[in-house]
Design a protein around this motif. Structure first.
Motif, PDB file in Angstrom:
ATOM      1  N   ALA A 285       0.836  -1.205   0.000  1.00 47.17           N
ATOM      2  CA  ALA A 285       0.000   0.000   0.000  1.00 47.17           C
ATOM      3  C   ALA A 285       0.870   1.254   0.000  1.00 47.17           C
ATOM      4  O   ALA A 285       0.546   2.257  -0.657  1.00 47.17           O
ATOM      5  CB  ALA A 285      -0.923  -0.002   1.220  1.00 47.17           C
ATOM      6  N   LYS A 286       1.982   1.199   0.710  1.00 47.67           N
ATOM      7  CA  LYS A 286       2.912   2.329   0.739  1.00 47.67           C
ATOM      8  C   LYS A 286       3.509   2.562  -0.646  1.00 47.67           C
ATOM      9  O   LYS A 286       3.620   3.712  -1.108  1.00 47.67           O
ATOM     10  CB  LYS A 286       4.002   2.046   1.760  1.00 47.67           C
TER      11      LYS A 286
ATOM     12  N   ALA B 119       2.116   1.709  -3.460  1.00 46.69           N
ATOM     13  CA  ALA B 119       1.051   2.121  -4.375  1.00 46.69           C
ATOM     14  C   ALA B 119       0.739   3.612  -4.282  1.00 46.69           C
ATOM     15  O   ALA B 119       0.146   4.181  -5.210  1.00 46.69           O
ATOM     16  CB  ALA B 119      -0.209   1.305  -4.096  1.00 46.69           C
ATOM     17  N   LYS B 120       1.128   4.269  -3.202  1.00 45.31           N
ATOM     18  CA  LYS B 120       0.893   5.705  -3.042  1.00 45.31           C
ATOM     19  C   LYS B 120       1.991   6.550  -3.688  1.00 45.31           C
ATOM     20  O   LYS B 120       1.859   7.767  -3.790  1.00 45.31           O
ATOM     21  CB  LYS B 120       0.784   6.053  -1.555  1.00 45.31           C
ATOM     22  N   LEU B 121       3.079   5.910  -4.082  1.00 43.06           N
ATOM     23  CA  LEU B 121       4.203   6.629  -4.681  1.00 43.06           C
ATOM     24  C   LEU B 121       3.986   6.817  -6.181  1.00 43.06           C
ATOM     25  O   LEU B 121       3.209   6.081  -6.804  1.00 43.06           O
ATOM     26  CB  LEU B 121       5.498   5.853  -4.448  1.00 43.06           C
TER      27      LEU B 121
END
Length: 271
Positions: free
Chosen positions: A208-209, A211-213
């Motif tokens: 998830a981390k 995917a936010k980049l």
């Protein structure tokens, strides 16, 4: 669309799903403790190749069962290798492992392995081809090949040396002893240690981390760092499958596998 079959295919030995931009691939051979037979290896390779260039997948999680990852290569099937009809056919057959690891290393999305329980042999080689490894506290990895009379192949040694250095790699490979999560953390073979049963949840957090980049510089960074770390990998290890074929035609290999199944100490003689 051809890409859609990745999530729609009725895979025999893997389970493939997704949550938005995150794909999850789980080994699923519960009757054999997720041992890597030819079907499982071929399906894992095909899944990786289908994932490789997908722009709608930003992270991929690789996991096993709730209490174990994999028992490694299926020794029952590998033991039948003595009946191979030709060296040329055998040489092609033993590319299955290297091809599997290469396919996972080549995925452009960030890959995260979630390891519970034991992760042995070829399964350890597979998770070493991923970008990150999350392990539960009681999880451990082990490469039993050398004590069984084989060399460690699958083009794994350069990846291992890049992660933990030459002395630790020699210790880990030659002695074939398990390395638990705490040791893997110290050595750099593990990126996070979590409570038992939480490896997959933690891997989802990492995914998830990611995917936010911004996707493009993430992929550029992964490709660049992998290229730097692996610049001489092929030149240093391209012969390991031929070394494997030599080792598995030896008396010591037959003795090592026999001793393993008979639960006794092997008697090696160097030939």
């Amino acid at each position: 669309m051809a890409e859609d079959r990745l999530f729609e295919e009725a895979w025999k030995t893997v389970r493939v799903g997704r949550d938005g931009p995150v794909a999850e691939v789980a080994l699923h051979r519960p009757d054999a403790r997720n041992a890597l037979d030819t079907v499982l290896m071929d399906e894992l390779t095909e899944v990786a190749r289908l994932l490789r260039l997908r722009t709608d997948v930003l992270a991929v999680i690789l996991t096993g069962a709730e209490s174990y990852f994999s028992a490694g290569a299926d020794l029952g099937s590998s033991g039948r290798r003595t009946a191979q009809p030709s060296l040329m056919e055998a040489r092609r057959a033993v590319m299955r492992g290297p091809d599997l690891c290469q396919a996972w290393e080549a995925i452009e999305a960030v890959t995260v392995a979630a390891v519970e329980g034991y992760c042995l042999g070829g399964a350890c080689a597979l998770v070493l081809a991923c970008d990150f490894r999350i392990m539960s506290r009681s999880a451990y990895v082990r490469l039993p090949e050398v004590p069984l009379g084989m060399n460690m192949s699958w083009r794994t040694l350069p990846r291992l040396v890049s992660l933990i250095g030459p002395a630790r790699a020699k210790r880990f490979v030659m002695f074939g002893e398990p390395a638990d999560a705490a040791l893997c953390d110290v050595w750099g073979m593990c990126d996070e240690v979590v409570d038992d049963g939480q490896a997959l949840a933690a891997a989802r957090g990492w995914a998830a981390k990611v995917a936010k980049l911004p996707p493009l510089p993430v992929r550029m960074t992964k490709e660049a760092i992998t290229a730097i770390a692996a610049a001489n990998h092929h030149a240093s290890i391209y012969m390991d499958r031929d070394q494997f074929l030599l080792a598995t035609r030896s008396h010591d290999y037959r003795e090592g596998v026999a001793a393993f199944f008979e639960k006794r100490d092997p008697e090696f003689r160097g030939d």
